[in-house]
Scaffold this motif. Structure first.
Motif, PDB file in Angstrom:
ATOM      1  N   THR A  63       0.852  -1.182   0.000  1.00 60.71           N
ATOM      2  CA  THR A  63       0.000   0.000   0.000  1.00 60.71           C
ATOM      3  C   THR A  63       0.889   1.234   0.000  1.00 60.71           C
ATOM      4  O   THR A  63       1.977   1.220   0.574  1.00 60.71           O
ATOM      5  CB  THR A  63      -0.967  -0.001   1.207  1.00 60.71           C
ATOM      6  N   THR A  64       0.422   2.281  -0.646  1.00 65.02           N
ATOM      7  CA  THR A  64       1.173   3.529  -0.728  1.00 65.02           C
ATOM      8  C   THR A  64       0.396   4.618  -0.010  1.00 65.02           C
ATOM      9  O   THR A  64      -0.796   4.809  -0.252  1.00 65.02           O
ATOM     10  CB  THR A  64       1.410   3.929  -2.200  1.00 65.02           C
ATOM     11  N   LEU A  65       1.089   5.315   0.894  1.00 62.76           N
ATOM     12  CA  LEU A  65       0.508   6.447   1.606  1.00 62.76           C
ATOM     13  C   LEU A  65       1.412   7.659   1.427  1.00 62.76           C
ATOM     14  O   LEU A  65       2.627   7.518   1.302  1.00 62.76           O
ATOM     15  CB  LEU A  65       0.374   6.161   3.109  1.00 62.76           C
ATOM     16  N   THR A  66       0.817   8.832   1.450  1.00 62.69           N
ATOM     17  CA  THR A  66       1.588  10.068   1.495  1.00 62.69           C
ATOM     18  C   THR A  66       1.597  10.523   2.947  1.00 62.69           C
ATOM     19  O   THR A  66       0.539  10.781   3.533  1.00 62.69           O
ATOM     20  CB  THR A  66       0.972  11.151   0.595  1.00 62.69           C
ATOM     21  N   TYR A  67       2.791  10.570   3.537  1.00 64.86           N
ATOM     22  CA  TYR A  67       2.963  10.989   4.929  1.00 64.86           C
ATOM     23  C   TYR A  67       3.377  12.448   4.979  1.00 64.86           C
ATOM     24  O   TYR A  67       4.167  12.906   4.140  1.00 64.86           O
ATOM     25  CB  TYR A  67       4.032  10.145   5.627  1.00 64.86           C
ATOM     26  N   GLY A  81      -0.046   9.679   7.644  1.00 63.40           N
ATOM     27  CA  GLY A  81      -0.094   9.106   6.307  1.00 63.40           C
ATOM     28  C   GLY A  81      -1.528   8.936   5.856  1.00 63.40           C
ATOM     29  O   GLY A  81      -2.390   8.552   6.651  1.00 63.40           O
ATOM     30  N   ARG A  82      -1.749   9.215   4.571  1.00 57.93           N
ATOM     31  CA  ARG A  82      -3.115   9.128   4.050  1.00 57.93           C
ATOM     32  C   ARG A  82      -3.143   8.496   2.665  1.00 57.93           C
ATOM     33  O   ARG A  82      -2.254   8.726   1.855  1.00 57.93           O
ATOM     34  CB  ARG A  82      -3.718  10.528   3.952  1.00 57.93           C
ATOM     35  N   ASN A  83      -4.188   7.727   2.437  1.00 58.69           N
ATOM     36  CA  ASN A  83      -4.592   7.310   1.092  1.00 58.69           C
ATOM     37  C   ASN A  83      -6.108   7.138   1.151  1.00 58.69           C
ATOM     38  O   ASN A  83      -6.729   7.471   2.167  1.00 58.69           O
ATOM     39  CB  ASN A  83      -3.828   6.076   0.592  1.00 58.69           C
TER      40      ASN A  83
END
Length: 148
Positions: A63-67, A81-83
């Motif tokens: 999974t990829t999140l932008t922190y 972190g959000r997605n």
């Protein structure tokens, strides 16, 4: 919202520990679930608002999140972190340890969105296992930091 907290102690001084953890690009060294963690803007300094793209593995899936570094205080960091599926709120607090060194208390809170929200109760055992793995890898990484 599942929440897990773990505490580790290291002989490294607080300023060294804080500097290491505030650069979330170091996460692959200390977070057992992280595969890669790259700054969105490599030229931007590590201050509130700095962002990283984090690829982690959880339950056999990537999974990829932008922190984003949301709080950067002398004894506290908050990196969120959000997605579209989850928001992961990571809070780290630092205190001086007895006999020197630093104690790090790491709390992760997970808020699932959409269909994933329905599976939240089923995620609890896996999240606790992830926290146990992170405690071990965080402790090992902090032991490698300079003590002077």
């Amino acid at each position: 919202m599942p929440t897990v907290t773990r505490t580790v102690t290291t002989p490294a001084p607080l300023d060294v520990v804080r500097a290491y953890l505030r650069d979330f690009g170091n996460a692959p060294e200390w977070d057992a679930g992280t595969i890669t963690c790259e700054p969105v803007d490599p030229s931007a300094p590590v201050t509130v608002g700095k962002q990283w793209t984090n690829v982690s593995e959880f339950r056999g899936r990537q999974t990829t999140l932008t922190y984003t570094l949301e709080a950067d205080e002398p004894t506290r960091l908050r990196i969120v972190g959000r997605n579209k599926t989850v928001t992961s709120e990571d809070e780290m607090t630092f205190t001086g340890a007895d006999g020197g060194g630093t104690t790090v208390s790491y709390t992760a809170t997970f808020t699932f969105h959409g269909a994933a929200k329905l599976a939240t109760p089923l995620m609890l055992p896996a999240l606790k296992g992830l926290a146990d793995d992170a405690e071990r890898s965080l402790g090992a990484a902090l032991q490698k930091l300079p003590t002077a």
